[in-house]
Scaffold this active site. Structure first.
Site, PDB file in Angstrom:
ATOM      1  N   ASP A   4       0.510  -0.895  -0.177  1.00  0.00           N
ATOM      2  CA  ASP A   4       0.002   0.503  -0.091  1.00  0.00           C
ATOM      3  C   ASP A   4       0.983   1.176   0.008  1.00  0.00           C
ATOM      4  O   ASP A   4       0.152   2.563  -0.294  1.00  0.00           O
ATOM      5  CB  ASP A   4      -0.994  -0.231   1.511  1.00  0.00           C
ATOM      6  CG  ASP A   4       0.074  -0.259   2.412  1.00  0.00           C
ATOM      7  OD1 ASP A   4       1.135  -0.345   2.311  1.00  0.00           O
ATOM      8  OD2 ASP A   4      -1.023   0.283   3.268  1.00  0.00           O
ATOM      9  N   SER A   5       2.619   1.151  -0.415  1.00  0.00           N
ATOM     10  CA  SER A   5       3.354   2.092  -0.099  1.00  0.00           C
ATOM     11  C   SER A   5       2.678   3.294  -1.761  1.00  0.00           C
ATOM     12  O   SER A   5       3.267   3.724  -1.761  1.00  0.00           O
ATOM     13  CB  SER A   5       4.399   1.789   0.185  1.00  0.00           C
ATOM     14  OG  SER A   5       4.650  -0.029  -1.229  1.00  0.00           O
ATOM     15  N   ASP A  63      -1.327  -5.513   0.029  1.00  0.00           N
ATOM     16  CA  ASP A  63      -1.458  -5.161   1.453  1.00  0.00           C
ATOM     17  C   ASP A  63      -2.607  -5.050   1.893  1.00  0.00           C
ATOM     18  O   ASP A  63      -3.892  -4.606   0.377  1.00  0.00           O
ATOM     19  CB  ASP A  63      -0.486  -4.221   1.284  1.00  0.00           C
ATOM     20  CG  ASP A  63       0.259  -3.945   1.967  1.00  0.00           C
ATOM     21  OD1 ASP A  63       1.338  -4.881   2.995  1.00  0.00           O
ATOM     22  OD2 ASP A  63       1.435  -3.336   1.881  1.00  0.00           O
ATOM     23  N   LYS A  84      -1.448  -9.490   3.092  1.00  0.00           N
ATOM     24  CA  LYS A  84      -1.005  -8.652   4.391  1.00  0.00           C
ATOM     25  C   LYS A  84      -1.403  -7.784   5.238  1.00  0.00           C
ATOM     26  O   LYS A  84      -1.846  -7.174   5.084  1.00  0.00           O
ATOM     27  CB  LYS A  84       0.461  -8.511   3.702  1.00  0.00           C
ATOM     28  CG  LYS A  84       1.573  -7.720   4.274  1.00  0.00           C
ATOM     29  CD  LYS A  84       3.434  -6.961   4.767  1.00  0.00           C
ATOM     30  CE  LYS A  84       3.370  -6.108   3.659  1.00  0.00           C
ATOM     31  NZ  LYS A  84       2.550  -4.746   4.321  1.00  0.00           N
ATOM     32  N   GLU A 108      -1.331  -5.317   9.110  1.00  0.00           N
ATOM     33  CA  GLU A 108      -0.476  -4.519   9.474  1.00  0.00           C
ATOM     34  C   GLU A 108      -0.639  -5.045  11.332  1.00  0.00           C
ATOM     35  O   GLU A 108      -1.640  -4.520  11.494  1.00  0.00           O
ATOM     36  CB  GLU A 108      -0.231  -3.098   9.165  1.00  0.00           C
ATOM     37  CG  GLU A 108       0.731  -3.038   8.261  1.00  0.00           C
ATOM     38  CD  GLU A 108       0.747  -1.477   8.050  1.00  0.00           C
ATOM     39  OE1 GLU A 108       1.035  -0.806   8.717  1.00  0.00           O
ATOM     40  OE2 GLU A 108       1.471  -1.185   7.070  1.00  0.00           O
ATOM     41  N   GLU A 140       9.766  -4.198  10.135  1.00  0.00           N
ATOM     42  CA  GLU A 140      10.339  -3.188   9.643  1.00  0.00           C
ATOM     43  C   GLU A 140      10.615  -1.490  10.705  1.00  0.00           C
ATOM     44  O   GLU A 140      10.348  -1.885  11.181  1.00  0.00           O
ATOM     45  CB  GLU A 140       8.739  -2.173   9.077  1.00  0.00           C
ATOM     46  CG  GLU A 140       9.261  -1.290   8.483  1.00  0.00           C
ATOM     47  CD  GLU A 140       8.129  -0.257   7.564  1.00  0.00           C
ATOM     48  OE1 GLU A 140       7.270  -1.219   7.188  1.00  0.00           O
ATOM     49  OE2 GLU A 140       8.543   0.208   6.712  1.00  0.00           O
TER      50      GLU A 140
END
Ligand code: KIV
Length: 261
Positions: free
Chosen positions: A43-44, A82, A112, A114, A179
């Site tokens: 999602d970056s 993401d 993924k 978070e 991260e």
């Protein structure tokens, strides 16, 4: 031959480093596919391609478009997508519905998510429904507003990462992205982990490494301490545009060889 979850585990057990790259688009994905074990549609994409302030602004539609563009053009790598902020945290049935939509529309292999304890019930629900889930600990971009910083220096942060590691493993994650955290904590995580730990800003010792493709290519000005820029795409593009604009102004492009007869 397609890389499966089992292949990733084989690499992990044999202590072979797992190569991971992000891709958002078809051209990058096709090149990354030659070199990566895992391709993450991160999602970056929001901050990197659209100039969003944070990944929080990324929604389902954007991830559906980019994950489809990538997964449909991948032959070999294991594709992870993401899940956008707000699509998996609150309700487990909503999480499953959104995950199924992304995986079925794109053809990707895993998602993924978070976070740790806060979302572990939802992760368990997904893995019980045979969804491949990758966890994400350490610095969590979706919890910040673009002000990225090292996570794990404070004792409370360290305790959380180590606790969340076990919680995520028990919830059935197949791997964890770690991260931006400190060396001594990474060592502890690696000692305790039973799933592959994919590092970004988390030392060379992790089971694998991931970088955002555009960051390592030098397309943007983002320069956290952990980032090695393998290329200077910004300069290459700048010089090419400069040459094109000069050619146009001097009527040097197109020459006759580019004409249709
Ligand atoms: O969104 C992303 O690209 C990521 C990587 C930085 C791990 O989560």
């Amino acid at each position: 031959m397609k890389i499966t979850r089992e292949k990733i585990y084989q690499k992990f057990e044999n202590k072979q480093p797992i190569v991971c790259l992000t891709s958002y688009t078809e051209p990058i994905a096709k090149i990354a596919d030659k070199f990566a074990d895992i391709i993450l549609v991160g999602d970056s994409v929001g901050p990197v391609l659209y100039g969003y302030e944070s990944t929080k602004q990324v929604g389902m539609e954007l991830m559906l478009n980019h994950s489809s563009a990538v997964a449909k053009n991948i032959k070999k790598s294991f594709v992870v997508v993401d899940m956008p902020f707000g699509t998996y945290e609150k309700s487990r049935s909503k999480a499953l519905k959104n995950v199924k939509l992304i995986l079925s529309k794109s053809g990707a292999d895993a998602v993924k998510l978070e976070g740790g304890e806060e979302i572990s019930r939802n992760i368990s629900f997904l893995t019980k429904n045979k969804i491949n889930v990758v966890g994400h600990l350490g610095m969590l971009p979706q919890s910040l507003d673009g002000n990225y910083k090292v996570f794990g220096r404070k004792p409370i942060e360290k305790k959380k990462i180590l606790k969340d590691l076990k919680i995520l493993e028990n919830a059935g994650v197949m791997a964890i992205v770690l991260e931006c955290t400190i060396e001594s904590l990474v060592k502890e995580v690696l000692k305790k982990a039973n799933v592959p730990i994919i590092g970004i800003g988390a030392t060379v010792e992790c089971d694998g490494q991931i970088l955002v493709a555009e960051d390592l290519l030098g397309l943007n000005e983002f320069k956290p301490k952990f980032l090695k820029k393998y290329s200077n795409l910004r300069k290459i593009i700048n010089d090419s545009f400069l040459k094109f604009s000069k050619d146009v102004k001097e009527r040097k492009y197109p020459q006759k060889k580019y004409y249709y007869k």
